[in-house]
Design a protein around this motif. Structure first.
Motif, short mmCIF file in Angstrom:
data_model
loop_
_atom_site.label_atom_id
_atom_site.label_comp_id
_atom_site.label_asym_id
_atom_site.label_seq_id
_atom_site.Cartn_x
_atom_site.Cartn_y
_atom_site.Cartn_z
N ALA A 11 -52.31 -31.92 -2.18
CA ALA A 11 -52.97 -32.29 -3.44
C ALA A 11 -54.46 -31.99 -3.34
CB ALA A 11 -52.74 -33.77 -3.75
N VAL A 12 -55.03 -32.25 -2.16
CA VAL A 12 -56.45 -32.00 -1.92
C VAL A 12 -56.57 -31.38 -0.54
CG1 VAL A 12 -58.70 -33.11 -1.63
CG2 VAL A 12 -57.14 -33.94 -3.38
N VAL A 26 -61.27 -25.44 -7.72
CA VAL A 26 -61.86 -26.60 -8.40
C VAL A 26 -62.10 -27.70 -7.36
CG1 VAL A 26 -61.57 -28.34 -10.20
CG2 VAL A 26 -60.65 -26.03 -10.54
N SER A 27 -63.32 -28.21 -7.33
CA SER A 27 -63.65 -29.25 -6.36
C SER A 27 -63.14 -30.61 -6.83
CB SER A 27 -65.16 -29.31 -6.12
OG SER A 27 -65.81 -29.83 -7.27
N LEU A 28 -62.83 -31.45 -5.85
CA LEU A 28 -62.46 -32.83 -6.17
C LEU A 28 -63.62 -33.52 -6.86
CD1 LEU A 28 -60.37 -35.11 -5.93
CD2 LEU A 28 -61.40 -35.67 -3.71
N ASP A 29 -64.84 -33.15 -6.50
CA ASP A 29 -66.05 -33.71 -7.13
C ASP A 29 -65.95 -33.59 -8.64
OD1 ASP A 29 -66.48 -32.66 -4.48
OD2 ASP A 29 -68.64 -32.83 -4.76
N THR A 30 -65.56 -32.41 -9.10
CA THR A 30 -65.48 -32.13 -10.53
C THR A 30 -64.44 -33.01 -11.21
OG1 THR A 30 -66.12 -29.84 -10.13
CG2 THR A 30 -65.05 -30.30 -12.22
N VAL A 31 -63.28 -33.12 -10.61
CA VAL A 31 -62.21 -33.93 -11.19
C VAL A 31 -62.64 -35.39 -11.26
CG1 VAL A 31 -59.83 -34.73 -10.92
CG2 VAL A 31 -60.40 -32.34 -10.47
N VAL A 32 -63.22 -35.90 -10.16
CA VAL A 32 -63.64 -37.30 -10.12
C VAL A 32 -64.74 -37.56 -11.14
CG1 VAL A 32 -64.72 -39.07 -8.68
CG2 VAL A 32 -62.89 -37.65 -7.75
N TYR A 33 -65.70 -36.63 -11.24
CA TYR A 33 -66.79 -36.78 -12.21
C TYR A 33 -66.22 -36.89 -13.63
CZ TYR A 33 -70.83 -35.72 -15.10
OH TYR A 33 -71.81 -35.77 -16.07
N GLU A 34 -65.34 -35.98 -13.97
CA GLU A 34 -64.74 -35.99 -15.31
C GLU A 34 -63.93 -37.27 -15.54
OE1 GLU A 34 -65.23 -33.84 -17.80
OE2 GLU A 34 -66.58 -32.66 -16.56
N PHE A 35 -63.13 -37.65 -14.55
CA PHE A 35 -62.30 -38.85 -14.64
C PHE A 35 -63.16 -40.10 -14.82
CE2 PHE A 35 -60.05 -42.36 -12.43
CZ PHE A 35 -58.97 -42.47 -13.27
N LEU A 53 -51.20 -29.56 -14.50
CA LEU A 53 -51.35 -30.95 -14.87
C LEU A 53 -50.93 -31.85 -13.71
CD1 LEU A 53 -52.16 -32.94 -17.05
CD2 LEU A 53 -49.84 -32.77 -18.01
N ALA A 54 -49.90 -31.45 -12.98
CA ALA A 54 -49.46 -32.22 -11.82
C ALA A 54 -50.55 -32.26 -10.75
CB ALA A 54 -48.18 -31.62 -11.25
N GLN A 55 -51.26 -31.15 -10.55
CA GLN A 55 -52.34 -31.13 -9.56
C GLN A 55 -53.47 -32.06 -9.97
OE1 GLN A 55 -52.90 -26.82 -9.54
NE2 GLN A 55 -52.40 -26.80 -7.34
N VAL A 56 -53.77 -32.11 -11.27
CA VAL A 56 -54.81 -33.02 -11.75
C VAL A 56 -54.40 -34.46 -11.48
CG1 VAL A 56 -56.13 -33.82 -13.74
CG2 VAL A 56 -55.59 -31.39 -13.50
N HIS A 57 -53.16 -34.79 -11.83
CA HIS A 57 -52.67 -36.15 -11.57
C HIS A 57 -52.72 -36.46 -10.08
CE1 HIS A 57 -51.33 -37.78 -15.41
NE2 HIS A 57 -50.94 -36.57 -15.74
N ALA A 58 -52.33 -35.50 -9.24
CA ALA A 58 -52.34 -35.71 -7.79
C ALA A 58 -53.77 -35.91 -7.29
CB ALA A 58 -51.69 -34.53 -7.09
N ALA A 59 -54.72 -35.17 -7.81
CA ALA A 59 -56.11 -35.32 -7.40
C ALA A 59 -56.65 -36.69 -7.81
CB ALA A 59 -56.97 -34.21 -8.01
N ILE A 60 -56.32 -37.12 -9.01
CA ILE A 60 -56.75 -38.45 -9.46
C ILE A 60 -56.09 -39.53 -8.60
CG2 ILE A 60 -56.63 -40.11 -11.36
CD1 ILE A 60 -56.89 -37.65 -13.27
N ALA A 61 -54.81 -39.36 -8.30
CA ALA A 61 -54.11 -40.33 -7.44
C ALA A 61 -54.74 -40.36 -6.05
CB ALA A 61 -52.63 -39.97 -7.36
N TYR A 62 -55.09 -39.19 -5.53
CA TYR A 62 -55.74 -39.13 -4.22
C TYR A 62 -57.05 -39.90 -4.26
CZ TYR A 62 -58.02 -37.34 -0.05
OH TYR A 62 -58.67 -37.25 1.15
N TYR A 63 -57.83 -39.68 -5.31
CA TYR A 63 -59.11 -40.38 -5.47
C TYR A 63 -58.89 -41.89 -5.54
CZ TYR A 63 -63.19 -42.38 -7.75
OH TYR A 63 -64.26 -43.17 -8.07
N LEU A 64 -57.97 -42.33 -6.37
CA LEU A 64 -57.74 -43.76 -6.53
C LEU A 64 -57.21 -44.40 -5.24
CD1 LEU A 64 -56.25 -43.80 -10.13
CD2 LEU A 64 -58.56 -44.47 -9.42
N HIS A 65 -56.42 -43.66 -4.51
CA HIS A 65 -55.86 -44.18 -3.26
C HIS A 65 -56.91 -44.22 -2.14
CE1 HIS A 65 -52.67 -45.25 -0.50
NE2 HIS A 65 -53.10 -44.32 0.33
#
Length: 114
Positions: A11-12, A26-35, A53-65
């Motif tokens: 996922a990351v 795409v950096s995780l930084d970007t996804v987290v900033y937008e989220f 879309l699954a990768q975005v969800h996985a990146a958000i899940a990784y961040y939250l976890h």
């Protein structure tokens, strides 16, 4: 006994000191900033369509976890970005600053002739 049906692998990933999402650039930084600024997974996917879309969800899940670790990583990245910005501006100072442009616009720059 429970068994895992499927997972999203990688996922990351860490590439040159920067966390990237899946196999994209795409950096995780970007996804987290937008989220953190209120974008949902679909909005992020629409903006960065190289991620599924699954990768975005996985990146958000990784961040939250891993929020504490990712927030520490993001703080270090921000310090690095600020340092790089200072170094670049010291080596290549801007010829025209925002203040100079406003002074020209307002007619208060004595060195500017229309």
């Amino acid at each position: 006994m429970a068994s895992t049906i499927g997972t999203i692998l990688n996922a990351v990933r860490l590439e040159d000191g920067v966390y990237k999402v899946g196999d994209t650039r795409v950096s995780l930084d970007t996804v987290v900033y937008e989220f953190n600024n209120g974008a949902n997974a679909f909005d992020i996917h629409r903006e960065f369509d190289s991620m599924s879309l699954a990768q975005v969800h996985a990146a958000i899940a990784y961040y939250l976890h891993n929020q504490k670790d990712v927030d520490r990583y993001l703080a270090k990245r921000e310090i690095y970005r600020a340092k790089m910005r200072r170094e670049i501006e010291a080596e290549f100072p801007p010829r025209v600053t925002r203040e100079m442009l406003l002074a020209r616009k307002n007619g208060t720059d004595p060195n500017w002739k229309k």
